[in-house]
Design an enzyme around this catalytic site. Structure first.
Site, PDB file in Angstrom:
ATOM      1  N   CYS A 155      67.210  67.493  63.569  1.00 34.93           N
ATOM      2  CA  CYS A 155      68.203  68.271  64.308  1.00 34.93           C
ATOM      3  C   CYS A 155      69.616  67.708  64.127  1.00 34.93           C
ATOM      4  CB  CYS A 155      67.914  68.323  65.797  1.00 34.93           C
ATOM      5  SG  CYS A 155      66.262  68.801  66.219  1.00 34.93           S
ATOM      6  N   ARG A 167      69.581  68.115  58.134  1.00 37.43           N
ATOM      7  CA  ARG A 167      68.852  67.406  59.185  1.00 37.43           C
ATOM      8  C   ARG A 167      67.762  68.266  59.824  1.00 37.43           C
ATOM      9  NH1 ARG A 167      70.788  62.636  61.596  1.00 37.43           N
ATOM     10  NH2 ARG A 167      69.485  63.209  63.335  1.00 37.43           N
ATOM     11  N   TRP A 196      65.144  71.118  64.048  1.00 36.01           N
ATOM     12  CA  TRP A 196      63.900  70.793  63.336  1.00 36.01           C
ATOM     13  C   TRP A 196      62.841  70.699  64.429  1.00 36.01           C
ATOM     14  CZ3 TRP A 196      60.268  66.818  63.340  1.00 36.01           C
ATOM     15  CH2 TRP A 196      59.434  66.747  62.216  1.00 36.01           C
ATOM     16  N   ASN A 226      68.935  66.363  70.450  1.00 35.70           N
ATOM     17  CA  ASN A 226      68.102  65.807  69.372  1.00 35.70           C
ATOM     18  C   ASN A 226      67.156  64.807  69.998  1.00 35.70           C
ATOM     19  OD1 ASN A 226      69.740  67.152  67.626  1.00 35.70           O
ATOM     20  ND2 ASN A 226      70.668  65.338  66.724  1.00 35.70           N
ATOM     21  N   GLY A 227      65.919  64.773  69.532  1.00 36.05           N
ATOM     22  CA  GLY A 227      64.989  63.769  70.037  1.00 36.05           C
ATOM     23  C   GLY A 227      63.860  64.397  70.828  1.00 36.05           C
ATOM     24  N   GLU A 280      56.061  56.593  44.713  1.00 34.90           N
ATOM     25  CA  GLU A 280      57.330  57.281  44.945  1.00 34.90           C
ATOM     26  C   GLU A 280      57.395  58.582  44.131  1.00 34.90           C
ATOM     27  OE1 GLU A 280      59.481  57.415  47.032  1.00 34.90           O
ATOM     28  OE2 GLU A 280      61.244  58.300  46.116  1.00 34.90           O
ATOM     29  N   LYS A 291      57.848  62.312  45.736  1.00 36.16           N
ATOM     30  CA  LYS A 291      58.940  63.209  45.329  1.00 36.16           C
ATOM     31  C   LYS A 291      58.381  64.586  44.992  1.00 36.16           C
ATOM     32  CE  LYS A 291      61.569  61.785  46.466  1.00 36.16           C
ATOM     33  NZ  LYS A 291      61.839  60.613  47.191  1.00 36.16           N
ATOM     34  N   GLU A 322      56.803  66.522  48.157  1.00 34.86           N
ATOM     35  CA  GLU A 322      57.692  66.972  49.232  1.00 34.86           C
ATOM     36  C   GLU A 322      58.553  68.161  48.834  1.00 34.86           C
ATOM     37  OE1 GLU A 322      60.441  64.033  50.860  1.00 34.86           O
ATOM     38  OE2 GLU A 322      60.750  63.161  48.906  1.00 34.86           O
ATOM     39  N   HIS A 337      36.931  53.426  41.755  1.00 33.94           N
ATOM     40  CA  HIS A 337      36.251  53.147  43.024  1.00 33.94           C
ATOM     41  C   HIS A 337      36.168  54.386  43.917  1.00 33.94           C
ATOM     42  CE1 HIS A 337      35.970  48.938  42.033  1.00 33.94           C
ATOM     43  NE2 HIS A 337      37.256  48.932  41.726  1.00 33.94           N
ATOM     44  N   LYS A 344      65.908  65.287  57.023  1.00 34.68           N
ATOM     45  CA  LYS A 344      66.464  64.116  56.335  1.00 34.68           C
ATOM     46  C   LYS A 344      66.281  62.837  57.136  1.00 34.68           C
ATOM     47  CE  LYS A 344      68.663  62.024  53.080  1.00 34.68           C
ATOM     48  NZ  LYS A 344      67.830  61.746  51.900  1.00 34.68           N
TER      49      LYS A 344
HETATM   50  C1  AGP Z   1      62.075  60.634  51.050  1.00 35.43           C
HETATM   51  O1  AGP Z   1      62.223  61.528  50.011  1.00 35.43           O
HETATM   52  C2  AGP Z   1      61.778  61.163  52.357  1.00 35.43           C
HETATM   53  N1  AGP Z   1      62.617  62.208  52.723  1.00 35.43           N
HETATM   54  C3  AGP Z   1      61.394  60.184  53.457  1.00 35.43           C
HETATM   55  O2  AGP Z   1      60.191  59.618  53.050  1.00 35.43           O
HETATM   56  C4  AGP Z   1      62.368  59.047  53.853  1.00 35.43           C
HETATM   57  O3  AGP Z   1      62.495  58.124  52.817  1.00 35.43           O
HETATM   58  C5  AGP Z   1      61.835  58.384  55.127  1.00 35.43           C
HETATM   59  O4  AGP Z   1      61.801  59.327  56.157  1.00 35.43           O
HETATM   60  C6  AGP Z   1      62.652  57.187  55.540  1.00 35.43           C
HETATM   61  O5  AGP Z   1      63.973  57.541  55.845  1.00 35.43           O
HETATM   62  P1  AGP Z   1      65.094  56.449  55.987  1.00 35.43           P
HETATM   63  O6  AGP Z   1      65.240  55.778  54.660  1.00 35.43           O
HETATM   64  O7  AGP Z   1      66.322  57.205  56.381  1.00 35.43           O
HETATM   65  O8  AGP Z   1      64.646  55.467  57.027  1.00 35.43           O
END
Ligand code: AGP
Length: 609
Positions: free
Chosen positions: A2, A27, A74, A100-101, A482, A486, A489, A505, A604
């Site tokens: 948010c 956000r 969000w 927010n929150g 990673e 990517k 997501e 395994h 984000k």
């Molecule tokens: C990464 O592509 C993601 N959007 C997510 O995993 C992100 O890295 C994670 O939420 C941590 O965020 P931060 O680095 O702002 O703490």
């Protein structure tokens, strides 16, 4: 999660708020809304979907006003809908609130409001409870009502509120969710993040936990939880507004991938002295402390956690001290072995991730020295750490993290090299050799980026696979996690990463004709082992695309396609091998017409548990 923007002053509040919300849309983007005070009446408009929908809704409305608050959501409590969108209002419609929150005790507050004040609720949100609560506590003084409401609430929040009957102020309060105030001339602002205000102001106040803001057109006043005034230094923002624009690229993500060479040069040059030594300006960790740490924890979430996986290997190699790595949401609920001989490293792009922040607080309470690797200057993680190692990535807008990851890696290289040299566990010659490799990294990434078209072409025949696996050994396995994140997501393809030696395994049961495996095979010393793992996959008729170092042509016979990265030492490869994987994810998502910068269900900055 948010975004909040609030404005009071000489200009039209609606224009400022919409502009600010657009900058915060990364956000949260499932609905948006605005409330303005127009001649002593609140006018509220909200719409499910992105800011554009809200803009269309109010295009023909008379929205002239000097005071307002806005929100991009969000969803946490209640599905995305017009009704659940913020702002929410008190029973009499006199007070509007954005938030927010999460309010943890919202159920009991809701019951109380229903029973004792006959409040009726139209939404499923916890935010509506805040609005109703402030409403029933209101006796002509919004600040007083907000204080009383906050006393009754548990949870994490940044709240902005305005009242129809007080057109000279907006009130905001913060606990465990980011909040800033922008200082203008005859106008002032509130926001959840700096990018929202970059176009309007460069001078801001960073608001601390349990502080309340009273903002008029002429003044921003900060008060603590006991209602005492607080003096705050002005924070000068150095980012310019252009840094938060797409600059000719189709998406922020692509722009940010291309910004990596420069971001890495910035992160490196800020720390590297002419003598080749790393300066830890602003970091007070001493030689004695470095020598005496008996254990290091690295704790983070998502991409930042994946950077930490590389960090663990580097620190153990150069500093010769055991490193534990954990995701923050698990660390905080274990009873970790942390004491005053522990260095706790938190990694976070936003510096506002609640899980990481709470893990940091746990470590601090147990006596650890806390060093954070953070991108957003002045963020909460940065402020609560003993030391901060900033990544100089600039604003990262795309939800999928790219340049933050590689600059986090750069910080981990520099930190571990510095600690190793200081402690005497790393020889100067080896140190110098790695520094030289790091200096060469940006140009090598430029070469990979130059070849993007090849990766784009490759995605043409691969973009509609249902299952994609990422495998690797050693540092390659860290990058595999990673790369897989990517891809999933932003493309919504079912993707899974695993250490290549672990395949047999269990996971190998999923290999079948049509399965695509991205095999990272950049570690010279593990190459033969990796080749065997690839053979196991081929034997099950899965297809392989490999990432390998230039010159390793022998891998071609096992691969449908090979993406080469420039030659470098084994320990440097994560900085390079992730780049083709970022591009691969980007182009696959583009071919699948996905919302690349704002993937569904994600936000984000994750400021809720
Ligand atoms: C990464 O592509 C993601 N959007 C997510 O995993 C992100 O890295 C994670 O939420 C941590 O965020 P931060 O680095 O702002 O703490």
């Amino acid at each position: 999660m948010c975004g909040i923007v609030g404005y009071i002053g000489k200009n039209n509040a609606k224009d400022v708020i919409i502009e600010g919300l657009k900058k915060l849309e990364y956000r949260g983007y499932d609905s948006a809304g605005i409330a303005i005070n127009q001649g002593g009446k609140l006018k509220i408009k909200k719409h499910v979907g992105g800011i554009q929908n809200l803009e269309n809704l109010i295009k023909k409305e008379d929205m002239e006003s000097h005071l307002g608050i806005g929100h991009t959501r969000w969803a946490t409590h209640g599905a995305p809908s017009d009704l659940n969108a913020h702002p929410h209002v008190s029973m009499d419609g006199n007070i509007a609130v954005v938030h927010n929150g999460i309010i943890e005790n919202y159920v009991e507050l809701k019951e109380m409001l229903k029973k004792e004040y006959s409040c009726e609720f139209y939404s499923d949100t916890d935010t509506e409870v805040i609005a109703k609560l402030i409403g029933v506590l209101y006796e002509g003084d919004l600040v007083d009502a907000v204080y009383k409401a906050v006393d009754m609430m548990r949870g994490a929040y940044a709240i902005g509120a305005i009242s129809a009957s007080e057109d000279d102020k907006l009130v905001a309060v913060r606990k465990d969710a980011p909040l800033i105030a922008g200082i203008g001339d005859g106008e002032n602002y509130i926001a959840s993040d700096i990018p929202a205000l970059l176009k309007f102001v460069k001078e801001i106040y960073l608001i601390e936990n349990n502080e309340t803001l009273v903002v008029t057109a002429d003044k921003v006043s900060i008060f603590d939880e006991n209602r005492n005034p607080v003096e705050r230094e002005v924070f000068h923002v150095t980012w310019d507004a252009d840094a938060a624009e797409k600059g000719g690229y189709d998406h922020f993500m692509l722009k940010e991938i291309h910004e990596q060479p420069k971001a890495l040069e910035d992160t490196l040059s800020r720390r590297l002295g002419e003598d080749g030594l790393i300066n830890l300006d602003g970091i007070s960790m001493t030689k004695d402390e470095i020598e005496n740490f008996s254990k290091i924890y690295i704790v983070a979430c998502g991409t930042a956690y994946h950077a930490g996986l590389v960090g663990k290997t580097l620190i153990e190699k150069y500093v010769k001290v055991p490193v534990e790595i954990d995701v923050a949401s698990e660390f905080r609920y274990r009873d970790p072995f942390v004491d005053d001989k522990t260095l706790f490293i938190a990694i976070s792009q936003s510096g506002e991730t609640l899980d990481t922040l709470e893990a940091l607080r746990v470590a601090k309470r147990k006596g650890a020295r806390v060093l954070s690797i953070v991108n957003v200057v002045g963020s909460t993680v940065a402020r609560e750490s003993d030391d901060v190692f900033y990544t100089w990535a600039g604003p990262e807008i795309a939800v999928a993290s790219t340049k933050a990851y590689t600059t986090q890696l750069m910080c981990l290289y520099l930190l571990s090299l510095h600690m190793g040299l200081t402690k005497g566990t790393l020889e100067r010659a080896k140190y110098d050799a790695v520094i030289e490799e790091l200096k060469a990294v940006s140009d090598k990434i430029r070469l990979i980026l130059k070849d993007s078209a090849k990766i784009e072409k490759l995605t043409k025949k691969l973009y509609n696979r249902d299952n994609i696996f990422f495998i690797g050994r050693g540092l390659d396995s860290a990058v595999a996690y990673e790369g897989s994140l990517k891809l999933k997501e932003i493309s919504y393809i079912n993707s899974f990463a695993i250490a290549a030696g672990e395949l047999k395994h269990g996971t190998i049961a999923l290999m079948a004709p049509g399965t695509l495996v991205i095999s990272l095979a950049t570690q010279d010393k593990l190459f033969e082992k990796m080749r065997s793992n690839m053979q196991e996959v081929i034997a099950r008729d899965a297809d392989i695309v490999s990432i390998a170092k230039e010159g390793n042509e022998s891998i071609e016979e096992q691969s449908e396609a090979v993406i080469y990265i420039p030659e470098c030492a084994d320990e440097i490869t994560p900085l390079l091998s992730i780049v083709p994987l970022q591009l691969f994810a980007y182009y696959v998502a583009k071919r699948r017409n996905c919302s690349i910068d704002k993937p569904k269900n994600l936000a984000k900055s994750v400021t809720v548990e």
